[in-house]
Write a protein that holds these residues in place. Structure first.
Motif, PDB file in Angstrom:
ATOM      1  N   HIS A  37       0.828  -1.209   0.000  1.00  0.00           N
ATOM      2  CA  HIS A  37       0.000   0.000   0.000  1.00  0.00           C
ATOM      3  C   HIS A  37       0.865   1.263   0.000  1.00  0.00           C
ATOM      4  CE1 HIS A  37      -3.673   2.257   1.888  1.00  0.00           C
ATOM      5  NE2 HIS A  37      -3.376   2.710   0.704  1.00  0.00           N
ATOM      6  N   GLN A  76       2.273   1.695  -3.410  1.00  0.00           N
ATOM      7  CA  GLN A  76       1.260   2.179  -4.350  1.00  0.00           C
ATOM      8  C   GLN A  76       1.036   3.676  -4.191  1.00  0.00           C
ATOM      9  OE1 GLN A  76      -2.071  -0.277  -3.284  1.00  0.00           O
ATOM     10  NE2 GLN A  76      -1.429  -1.976  -4.594  1.00  0.00           N
ATOM     11  N   HIS A  90      -5.269  -0.490  -3.370  1.00  0.00           N
ATOM     12  CA  HIS A  90      -5.696  -1.264  -4.530  1.00  0.00           C
ATOM     13  C   HIS A  90      -5.423  -2.741  -4.265  1.00  0.00           C
ATOM     14  CE1 HIS A  90      -6.139   2.429  -6.860  1.00  0.00           C
ATOM     15  NE2 HIS A  90      -5.020   2.821  -6.274  1.00  0.00           N
ATOM     16  N   ILE A  91      -6.489  -3.513  -4.241  1.00  0.00           N
ATOM     17  CA  ILE A  91      -6.339  -4.950  -4.004  1.00  0.00           C
ATOM     18  C   ILE A  91      -7.306  -5.713  -4.904  1.00  0.00           C
ATOM     19  CG2 ILE A  91      -5.510  -4.800  -1.627  1.00  0.00           C
ATOM     20  CD1 ILE A  91      -8.341  -5.266  -0.676  1.00  0.00           C
ATOM     21  N   GLU A  92      -6.978  -6.956  -5.165  1.00  0.00           N
ATOM     22  CA  GLU A  92      -7.876  -7.822  -5.932  1.00  0.00           C
ATOM     23  C   GLU A  92      -8.444  -8.854  -4.981  1.00  0.00           C
ATOM     24  OE1 GLU A  92      -6.347  -9.517  -9.503  1.00  0.00           O
ATOM     25  OE2 GLU A  92      -5.358  -7.650 -10.087  1.00  0.00           O
ATOM     26  N   ARG A  93      -9.739  -9.088  -5.079  1.00  0.00           N
ATOM     27  CA  ARG A  93     -10.420 -10.069  -4.254  1.00  0.00           C
ATOM     28  C   ARG A  93     -11.430 -10.810  -5.109  1.00  0.00           C
ATOM     29  NH1 ARG A  93      -6.850  -9.393  -1.323  1.00  0.00           N
ATOM     30  NH2 ARG A  93      -6.849  -8.711   0.829  1.00  0.00           N
ATOM     31  N   ARG A  94     -11.622 -12.094  -4.821  1.00  0.00           N
ATOM     32  CA  ARG A  94     -12.667 -12.875  -5.457  1.00  0.00           C
ATOM     33  C   ARG A  94     -13.914 -12.725  -4.598  1.00  0.00           C
ATOM     34  NH1 ARG A  94     -13.390 -15.902  -9.446  1.00  0.00           N
ATOM     35  NH2 ARG A  94     -11.219 -16.286  -9.928  1.00  0.00           N
ATOM     36  N   ILE A 124     -16.723  -9.922   0.278  1.00  0.00           N
ATOM     37  CA  ILE A 124     -15.272  -9.991   0.108  1.00  0.00           C
ATOM     38  C   ILE A 124     -14.647  -9.721   1.468  1.00  0.00           C
ATOM     39  CG2 ILE A 124     -15.243  -9.318  -2.330  1.00  0.00           C
ATOM     40  CD1 ILE A 124     -14.485  -6.476  -1.413  1.00  0.00           C
TER      41      ILE A 124
END
Length: 183
Positions: A51, A54, A156-160, A167
């Motif tokens: 983080h 970023q 900024h993160i990616e989650r399913r 989430i």
């Protein structure tokens, strides 16, 4: 701390030491004093997370990390912490503060009226405020909109998305739109 002038761009006490607290201080420093060209930190967990990287990338700020076991490379900030402990925190033993807001208010009073105005031998007798003003033409100010500024500090993160349309972020469950399930 500004490396060239020893000027404190922002300082604040918090109840705990987290990345969110560090980024709050960085955000306030950028809003008040401008965007740093470089940010030099130690290798503590709160400084080495993605983080922070970023946010620095969003600000076009180079993130530099001190080498392990090279304490002398952080000498300026360590010296400031010693001055802070001796000249600000020790007198608080006799003149108590009852709230975090009160502590931070007194901290800024001490920084602005004391520390920034005091001549430093390493600055050829100048005060941090004088040296910082001389170099203020080199400060990069943020010229965008306030909403855009806040976005620079987003995580900024990616989650399913789970089948129950939730989430998990930092151990907290968040609901999202049902049509996003499985995405």
């Amino acid at each position: 701390i500004d490396d060239c002038s020893r000027f404190i761009t922002h300082a604040q006490y918090y109840e705990n030491e987290t990345t969110a607290c560090f980024l709050d201080v960085l955000k306030k420093a950028v809003m008040r004093r401008g965007i740093p060209e470089k940010l030099y930190t130690d290798r503590g967990k709160i400084f080495t997370c993605t983080h922070v990287g970023q946010v620095c990338a969003n600000l076009s700020t180079t993130l530099l990390k001190a080498k392990p076991y090279h304490s002398w490379s952080k000498g300026k900030i360590e010296r400031f912490f010693l001055t802070l402990q001796k000249n600000f925190e020790q007198p608080l033993v006799f003149d108590k503060v009852t709230s975090l807001e009160g502590l931070n208010s007194r901290l800024w009073q001490w920084i602005e009226q004391g520390y920034h105005q005091q001549a430093h031998s390493s600055l050829e007798g100048q005060s941090p405020a004088e040296r910082y003003r001389q170099r203020s033409d080199r400060v990069r100010l943020y010229n965008g909109l306030a909403e855009d500024f806040e976005r620079l500090f987003y995580k900024h993160i990616e989650r399913r998305v789970r089948k129950d349309a939730t989430i998990s972020i930092d151990g907290c469950l968040w609901e999202v739109e049902a049509h996003l399930r499985g995405v």
